[in-house]
Design an enzyme around this catalytic site. Sequence first.
Site, mmCIF file in Angstrom:
data_model
loop_
_atom_site.group_PDB
_atom_site.id
_atom_site.type_symbol
_atom_site.label_atom_id
_atom_site.label_comp_id
_atom_site.label_asym_id
_atom_site.label_seq_id
_atom_site.Cartn_x
_atom_site.Cartn_y
_atom_site.Cartn_z
ATOM 1 N N CYS A 1 -5.899 2.073 -10.652
ATOM 2 C CA CYS A 1 -4.983 1.220 -11.421
ATOM 3 C C CYS A 1 -5.730 0.307 -12.381
ATOM 4 C CB CYS A 1 -4.104 0.420 -10.465
ATOM 5 S SG CYS A 1 -4.974 -0.954 -9.709
ATOM 6 N N THR B 1 -5.524 4.298 -5.575
ATOM 7 C CA THR B 1 -5.562 3.448 -6.783
ATOM 8 C C THR B 1 -6.731 2.468 -6.817
ATOM 9 O OG1 THR B 1 -4.158 1.849 -5.667
ATOM 10 C CG2 THR B 1 -3.046 3.480 -7.056
ATOM 11 N N HIS C 1 0.811 -1.227 0.000
ATOM 12 C CA HIS C 1 0.000 0.000 0.000
ATOM 13 C C HIS C 1 0.839 1.269 0.000
ATOM 14 C CE1 HIS C 1 -1.968 -3.293 2.267
ATOM 15 N NE2 HIS C 1 -2.940 -3.014 1.438
ATOM 16 N N SER D 1 -9.862 -2.446 0.143
ATOM 17 C CA SER D 1 -10.636 -1.381 -0.501
ATOM 18 C C SER D 1 -11.169 -1.830 -1.856
ATOM 19 C CB SER D 1 -9.736 -0.150 -0.664
ATOM 20 O OG SER D 1 -10.351 0.824 -1.460
ATOM 21 N N ASN D 2 -10.297 -2.433 -2.682
ATOM 22 C CA ASN D 2 -10.755 -2.784 -4.032
ATOM 23 C C ASN D 2 -11.846 -3.851 -3.990
ATOM 24 O OD1 ASN D 2 -9.612 -5.510 -5.281
ATOM 25 N ND2 ASN D 2 -8.124 -4.757 -3.806
ATOM 26 N N SER E 1 -6.384 -8.802 -3.832
ATOM 27 C CA SER E 1 -5.500 -9.439 -2.856
ATOM 28 C C SER E 1 -5.960 -10.854 -2.488
ATOM 29 C CB SER E 1 -5.391 -8.560 -1.607
ATOM 30 O OG SER E 1 -6.637 -7.996 -1.287
ATOM 31 N N HIS F 1 -7.117 4.673 5.319
ATOM 32 C CA HIS F 1 -6.592 3.534 4.554
ATOM 33 C C HIS F 1 -5.071 3.696 4.441
ATOM 34 C CE1 HIS F 1 -5.632 0.876 1.188
ATOM 35 N NE2 HIS F 1 -6.732 0.213 1.507
ATOM 36 N N GLU G 1 -2.973 3.159 2.167
ATOM 37 C CA GLU G 1 -2.464 3.810 0.941
ATOM 38 C C GLU G 1 -2.624 5.329 1.028
ATOM 39 O OE1 GLU G 1 -3.873 2.353 -2.917
ATOM 40 O OE2 GLU G 1 -3.385 4.316 -3.760
ATOM 41 N N CYS H 1 3.530 -1.046 -4.280
ATOM 42 C CA CYS H 1 3.221 -1.324 -5.688
ATOM 43 C C CYS H 1 3.749 -0.173 -6.552
ATOM 44 C CB CYS H 1 1.717 -1.472 -5.873
ATOM 45 S SG CYS H 1 1.281 -1.658 -7.619
#
Length: 316
Positions: free
Chosen positions: A200, A170, A79, A229-230, A273, A129, A131, A101
């Site tokens: 991303c 992202t 992150h 999150s994603n 992930s 978060h 990131e 990343c």
Amino acid sequence: MTKPSLTLILAAPRGFCAGVDRAIKIVEMAIEKWGAPIYVRHEIVHNKFVVDSLREKGAVFVEELDECPTDRPVIFSAHGVAKAVPAEANRREMIYVDATCPLVSKVHIEAERHHANGLQMVMIGHAGHPETIGTMGQLPEGEVLLVETEADVATLEPRDPERLAFITQTTLSVDDTAGIVAALKARFPAIIGPHKEDICYATTNRQEAVKAIAPKADALLVIGAPNSSNSRRLVEVARSRGCDYAQLVGRADEIDWRALEGVRAVGLTAGASAPEVLVDEVIAAFRDRYDVTVETVETATENVEFKVPRVLREPA
Ligand code: SF4
């Protein structure tokens, strides 16, 4: 007794992205190179299965650097981390490997470039978060203003509305972010930003795949962790595309089978992930209960791969 028939609609792409794959390899290679224990600051990626497997191999997960001894290597999670973290590791003369990343690092560089040009940053992201904390921590305090929603844009108080740039986390929802970017541009016409946003390829592709399968599915399961999150965005995307029963599940044993009674088509995907072995586990659990037909809907192909840092490729 005959099993009821059910179609599992598999989203593709799904699961591991190049950044997660690289971060896991970094931990594994570090254990190979330096032996156990290897310390990892924050969950390397947000997935319990992955974290537990690495723990078994000799990784020790901590939240802060001061929990690590100075004589063992430490790895920073995918992150990204605030600048203060590697600075502190250097001060303590620790060996560290940064598993951020490269697509997150790219956002860090964007922020620094705009800051160097005298612009104040607006970051679209989720408060708290890792990131967001890491990206905001690339610049001095007060230089990055956080917005989470379109409503937040109305209350922003930048130093100079003519000298602003924006960046994004992202792993956001592509659709929600487009709304926030539009609100920023409407209120601050001079604001500078990336061509679209910094979301991303993996986040975008997984959301597109869910958009394709959600209208065909009576229910949709996203394999992922509550702090991913994603993965959470995939649940929201499915709901926004008319699939009312969309749920996040960590593993097969979290599936609420009662809630699925009577459904004929279930959409299935996995966050960036979540490993494919968990998808296989969920499919097997469905096969135990249903006569399953698997249908894959592929909306994009991915061939992104990131190299691990040189220090891990060199002999010890
Ligand atoms: S989700 Fe995107 S930004 Fe995050 S690790 Fe994967 S590729 Fe990198």
